[in-house]
Design an enzyme around this catalytic site. Structure first.
Site, short mmCIF file in Angstrom:
data_model
loop_
_atom_site.label_atom_id
_atom_site.label_comp_id
_atom_site.label_asym_id
_atom_site.label_seq_id
_atom_site.Cartn_x
_atom_site.Cartn_y
_atom_site.Cartn_z
CG HIS A 1 0.08 12.07 -2.26
ND1 HIS A 1 -0.38 11.35 -1.18
CD2 HIS A 1 -0.50 11.53 -3.37
CE1 HIS A 1 -1.22 10.42 -1.61
NE2 HIS A 1 -1.31 10.51 -2.93
CD GLU B 1 -8.92 8.55 -0.84
OE1 GLU B 1 -9.34 7.82 -1.76
OE2 GLU B 1 -7.98 9.35 -0.98
CB CYS C 1 -4.50 11.59 -1.39
SG CYS C 1 -4.78 9.87 -1.83
#
Length: 392
Positions: free
Chosen positions: A233, A79, A111
């Site tokens: 994550h 990103e 993400c």
């Protein structure tokens, strides 16, 4: 036929900020960052590094003469793209001197992009088991100085080779995913720093995790007892701990202790690097591989989340070829040798950005193999120091 992650490498620059220093400078208690956020340090990214150079410096560790001609695709999750049209993967393909008969694409969904790359790559290799796919997650996490998100900045890149007969992780076929149009985090084209609704984003992260975990269980009839560890994550490591705690009541006391111990192993590297955006899950997986006592056949659960929002839970088993990794010593040496910046130095580095015109950058202080040397005629100029040539 088993398909999965054959190699997994990481890169970030050698400069960092100790978050105790940041806490003192911002008038906060250090434990708010070290315990409340779960972070100790964060990488500081110089202007001579961008998503492309970060990716190249990671990828050169997994691409060499033994597999260069086997790689059929480069899938670049980011990103922090450098162009609204041209894929970062195209720049990377040239820096790595990969052949021309190759697909090179950039994938964007906050993400989540690298996980999309992993899944697309696995599907491709199932049909072409003699080929490999290079998957990248490279980003620079920026929220701005003196902002609530400042403590969760960072950056770096992971590079993965997806292949048949992998040496690290065999991916299971089953996967559960979810997407909703949610404004918990976003960065308009005109902004260099992200916007985030922090508390809302944390709640969405947990809600997505619980939803895809339940969906996965319904698909597979597996329970938490089937898992040795979970990798999350990690925009900050406390976030993953909150996710794990959401399902720990499903486990026995003995299972809970094992899962918590392995979570600690999985967040060691992220604590010292900070937020990688697309690479965060896979740095956590690398940390788990290096710091937990894993055995072939054990199952690992992975939760990927990209704000905006996309979530996925998938799993894999440790490969029969898995063995102690040299990267554990690499990380130990790397973290010991990094240059600690004080807050004033960090703020100067953070504030250095590329101007909207041609510029030459001083790269003498950047020790990376691949660096950004400047902009000429609105084209970024990249240097591979090992080849002593500039690649446009």
């Amino acid at each position: 036929m088993q398909i999965g992650i054959d190699q997994l490498a990481f890169y970030t620059p050698n400069t960092y900020l100790d978050l105790v220093d940041l806490a003192n400078a911002r008038g906060e208690e250090p434990d708010k960052y070290r315990i409340g956020i779960g972070q100790s340090e964060q990488a500081v990214i110089p202007v001579t590094q961008d998503a492309v150079t970060l990716a190249a410096n990671a990828a050169i560790k997994v691409v060499d003469q033994s597999n260069r001609d086997k790689i059929a695709m480069v899938l670049f999750g980011t990103e922090s793209g450098i162009d609204n049209s041209k894929s970062a993967a195209i720049y990377l393909k040239r820096l790595l001197d990969l052949p021309d008969n190759i697909r090179a694409l950039e994938i964007k969904q906050a993400c989540y992009g690298a996980t999309a790359g992993v899944q697309f790559a696995a599907d491709y290799v199932r049909l072409h088991p003699d080929k490999q796919v290079l998957v990248i997650g490279a980003d620079i996490a920026r929220y701005g100085l003196h902002t609530p998100g400042e403590v969760t900045q960072g950056g770096g890149a992971v590079a993965m080779i997806i292949s048949a007969a992998p040496r690290l992780l065999n991916l299971d076929d089953e996967t559960a995913f979810r997407s909703e149009d949610i404004m918990d985090f976003w960065r308009p084209l005109y902004r260099s720093e992200a916007l985030v609704d922090g508390r809302f984003s944390e709640n969405v992260y947990i809600d997505f995790f619980k939803a895809v975990w339940l969906d996965y269980q319904n698909q597979t009839n597996r329970t938490i007892a089937d898992f040795t560890a979970f990798a999350f994550h990690l925009p900050f490591t406390k976030m993953g701990l909150k996710g794990l705690r959401a399902i720990l009541p499903e486990a026995t006391e003995t299972q809970q202790e094992r899962l918590k111990a392995n979570f600690e192993a999985s967040r060691q590297y992220n604590r010292q690097v900070g937020n990688l955006y697309t690479g965060s899950l896979y740095l956590s997986l690398r940390s788990l591989f290096d710091n937990a006592a894993l055995k072939p056949g054990q199952r690992i659960g992975l939760f990927s989340y990209g704000s905006g929002a996309e979530g996925e839970f998938f799993s894999g088993t440790i490969s029969d070829q898995f063995k102690a990794q040299k990267s554990r010593q690499w990380f130990k040496t790397f973290f010991s040798n990094r240059k600690r910046l004080d807050v004033a130095q960090y703020e100067r580095v953070f504030s250095q950005t590329l101007p909207q015109h041609d510029v030459y950058l001083d790269t003498s202080y950047d020790d990376a193999r691949f660096v950004l040397t400047g902009v000429q005629h609105d084209q970024r100029q990249y240097l591979d120091r090992d080849q002593h040539k500039v690649t446009e």
